[in-house]
Design a protein around this motif. Structure first.
Motif, short mmCIF file in Angstrom:
data_model
loop_
_atom_site.label_atom_id
_atom_site.label_comp_id
_atom_site.label_asym_id
_atom_site.label_seq_id
_atom_site.Cartn_x
_atom_site.Cartn_y
_atom_site.Cartn_z
N ALA A 158 1.03 -1.30 -0.12
CA ALA A 158 -0.24 -0.02 0.01
C ALA A 158 0.84 1.39 -0.12
O ALA A 158 0.54 2.21 -0.70
N GLU A 159 2.08 1.25 0.94
CA GLU A 159 2.74 2.29 0.76
C GLU A 159 3.48 2.58 -0.63
O GLU A 159 3.67 3.71 -1.00
N ILE A 160 3.82 1.52 -1.39
CA ILE A 160 4.55 1.93 -2.53
C ILE A 160 3.44 2.27 -3.23
O ILE A 160 3.63 3.31 -4.32
N MET A 161 2.44 1.87 -3.42
CA MET A 161 1.30 2.12 -4.40
C MET A 161 0.73 3.74 -4.12
O MET A 161 0.79 4.67 -5.15
N ASP A 162 0.93 4.17 -2.90
CA ASP A 162 0.46 5.58 -2.57
C ASP A 162 1.68 6.43 -2.95
O ASP A 162 1.34 7.57 -3.31
N ALA A 163 2.84 5.81 -2.95
CA ALA A 163 4.09 6.63 -3.53
C ALA A 163 3.92 7.02 -5.00
O ALA A 163 4.19 8.22 -5.52
N VAL A 164 3.30 5.93 -5.73
CA VAL A 164 3.22 5.99 -7.20
C VAL A 164 1.92 6.99 -7.30
O VAL A 164 2.17 8.00 -8.37
N GLN A 165 1.04 6.96 -6.56
CA GLN A 165 -0.01 8.05 -7.05
C GLN A 165 0.37 9.31 -6.62
O GLN A 165 0.24 10.29 -7.16
N PHE A 166 1.31 9.59 -5.72
CA PHE A 166 1.92 10.86 -5.11
C PHE A 166 2.71 11.54 -6.56
O PHE A 166 2.67 12.62 -6.74
N TRP A 167 3.57 10.47 -6.99
CA TRP A 167 4.56 11.02 -8.11
C TRP A 167 3.40 11.41 -9.35
O TRP A 167 3.68 12.39 -9.98
N VAL A 168 2.26 10.54 -9.63
CA VAL A 168 1.50 10.84 -10.53
C VAL A 168 0.72 12.22 -10.41
O VAL A 168 0.82 13.08 -11.34
N GLN A 169 0.43 12.49 -9.34
CA GLN A 169 -0.34 13.83 -8.88
C GLN A 169 0.66 15.04 -8.54
O GLN A 169 0.17 16.13 -8.86
N HIS A 170 1.82 14.76 -8.51
CA HIS A 170 3.02 15.64 -8.50
C HIS A 170 3.97 15.60 -9.26
O HIS A 170 5.10 14.92 -8.93
N PRO A 171 3.85 15.86 -10.75
CA PRO A 171 4.80 15.60 -11.78
C PRO A 171 6.12 16.43 -11.42
O PRO A 171 7.28 16.06 -12.05
N ASP A 172 5.97 17.31 -10.60
CA ASP A 172 7.24 18.28 -10.59
C ASP A 172 7.96 17.95 -9.35
O ASP A 172 9.08 18.51 -9.24
N VAL A 173 7.83 16.85 -8.72
CA VAL A 173 8.69 16.31 -7.66
C VAL A 173 9.63 15.42 -8.53
O VAL A 173 9.24 14.37 -9.16
N PRO A 174 11.01 15.76 -8.41
CA PRO A 174 11.74 14.82 -9.34
C PRO A 174 12.13 13.46 -8.77
O PRO A 174 12.16 13.13 -7.61
N HIS A 175 12.32 12.79 -9.69
CA HIS A 175 12.73 11.44 -9.51
C HIS A 175 13.20 10.65 -10.84
O HIS A 175 13.08 11.05 -11.99
N GLY A 176 14.03 9.65 -10.87
CA GLY A 176 14.66 9.15 -11.96
C GLY A 176 13.74 7.80 -12.21
O GLY A 176 12.63 7.98 -11.71
#
Length: 422
Positions: A158-176
């Protein structure tokens, strides 16, 4: 760092709701099954996860024939940075029922006993669970008293899935480049048997399968299996005097001579290893004893095997016509043997926890994770806390706030790699 923290202050977490859904899907693995996955029902959760990942825009999400779920989230920065894999396992332990789990949220915990309604004899007490002292004001999730909860490891899922949702909703947060891996059969030691590292395509991995908030686990047991096969002498019991050599009695005597005040799970802690019989079966003619050998020092496993051989030969002095066979097999190795060569992998995780407002604490695991094997397969993979406690039991619990901190740590960790480039 400040920008990400501010976004999390406003972020509407979904990990708790996801978790409440996931734990109601029965995904127990079966140590006696030879199929992969060991139970088809594990795929029921896999299908749900693939659908959710696709809804979040990860079109690469899929589940293979062995029940592994893979997905990739493309980098949102121009600079090349190492790919990171976040991994959790979908199965729950066969040690306690995982069927018809009824999760209960105990809001605003204030240190009281948590009496579980479907079996009032199952009580989660502060005195028995000292980590609850750090959960005052938190919202605690338990099962209802007749099953385990499944926080091990559906909290991590669930925590990983929530992180994916966060990245999708915040495309300005950098990640490789981010790789998602959900595995079956971890609880029966087969969680990486069919993993495809080409699909994972990452430089570093992190299992989200730890206990206390802020824990980072860089070390596991090294583990071997050890089997003693005994061939006794069977005779009609009415005419057995001086002839019969019962394999059952030989096996019983071997187990009876095992150390009790040391080298035993019930008498060891911290960095102490053990010899543990996990199964005994047989008849007068043949018997088999299966052991697990565990120690943080791999070389100790050979010593433990030699001790078992010595005990067995001592017993066989009284059974001169019986025979014995020993089989020692490697199961997994202490991941720290590899992780010491990748200090940035650990340093970045600790920095991510600090950015999430936590004090990181390096720990050793008296057990193993998928990360143990992944590390030796070429994917250095320490273990980050998921908030799960009292796993494999009816008293299992997890804090919603701890789950949220795990998600925040995951996002900070990806941002750190994006910043540093290593």
């Amino acid at each position: 760092m400040t920008n990400i923290s501010q976004k999390f202050n406003k972020y509407l977490y979904s990990s708790a709701q996801r978790f409440l859904t996931y734990v109601q899907i029965d995904t127990q693995s079966d140590p006696n099954s030879s199929s992969s996955p060991t139970t088809e029902k594990q795929k029921d959760l896999g299908k749900v996860l693939v659908q959710e990942l696709k809804q979040l825009g990860l079109d690469s999400a899929h589940m293979d024939e062995y029940g592994y779920v893979y997905a990739q989230l493309a980098s949102n920065i121009q600079e090349p940075v190492p790919g990171i894999c976040f991994c959790a396992h979908m199965d729950t332990s066969p040690d306690c029922s995982g069927k018809h789990v009824k999760p209960i949220v105990h809001s605003n915990y204030q240190g009281q006993d948590l009496i579980l309604p479907d079996d009032s004899s199952v009580v989660i007490r502060l005195q028995d669970h000292p980590d609850l002292a750090e959960q005052i004001g938190h919202d605690i999730i338990t099962a209802s008293g007749t099953t385990l909860l499944g926080a091990d490891n559906k909290a991590g899922v669930a925590e990983i899935m929530d992180a994916v949702q966060f990245w999708v909703q915040h495309p300005d947060v950098p990640h490789g480049p981010i790789s998602i891996l959900f595995t079956p059969d971890e609880e029966v030691g087969r969680g990486t048997d069919h993993v495809n590292l080409e699909k994972v395509n990452a430089t570093y991995g992190y299992t989200i399968d730890g206990e206390k908030r802020g824990h980072l686990e860089n070390e596991t047991f090294s583990a071997d299996g050890f089997t003693i096969k005994i061939e006794g002498i069977s005779q009609h019991p009415g005419f057995a005097k001086g002839r019969m050599e019962s394999a059952i009695k030989i096996a019983s005597e071997i187990v009876g001579l095992l150390p009790k005040d040391h080298l035993s799970p019930e008498s060891t802690e911290n960095m102490e290893g053990f010899i543990h019989p996990v199964d005994i079966s047989g008849s007068v003619e043949t018997a088999t004893i299966d052991f697990i050998l565990r120690d943080f020092k791999t070389e100790k496993l050979e010593e433990y095997g030699m001790l078992l051989k010595s005990i067995t030969h001592q017993v066989l002095k009284n059974y001169p016509h019986s025979k014995v066979q020993f089989i020692q097999t490697e199961q997994y190795r202490n991941m720290n043997e590899i992780l010491v060569k990748h200090p940035a992998c650990l340093e970045n995780a600790m920095e991510a926890m600090r950015r999430a407002g936590l004090q990181p604490e390096m720990q050793s695991i008296r057990g193993g994770t998928d990360g143990s094997r992944l590390t030796f397969m070429g994917l250095p993979c320490p273990n980050i806390f998921a908030g799960e406690h009292a796993f494999h039991s009816k008293q299992e619990w997890v804090s919603i706030q701890d789950m949220q901190k795990a998600t925040e740590t995951i996002v900070h960790l990806a941002a750190i790699y994006a910043e540093k480039g290593t």
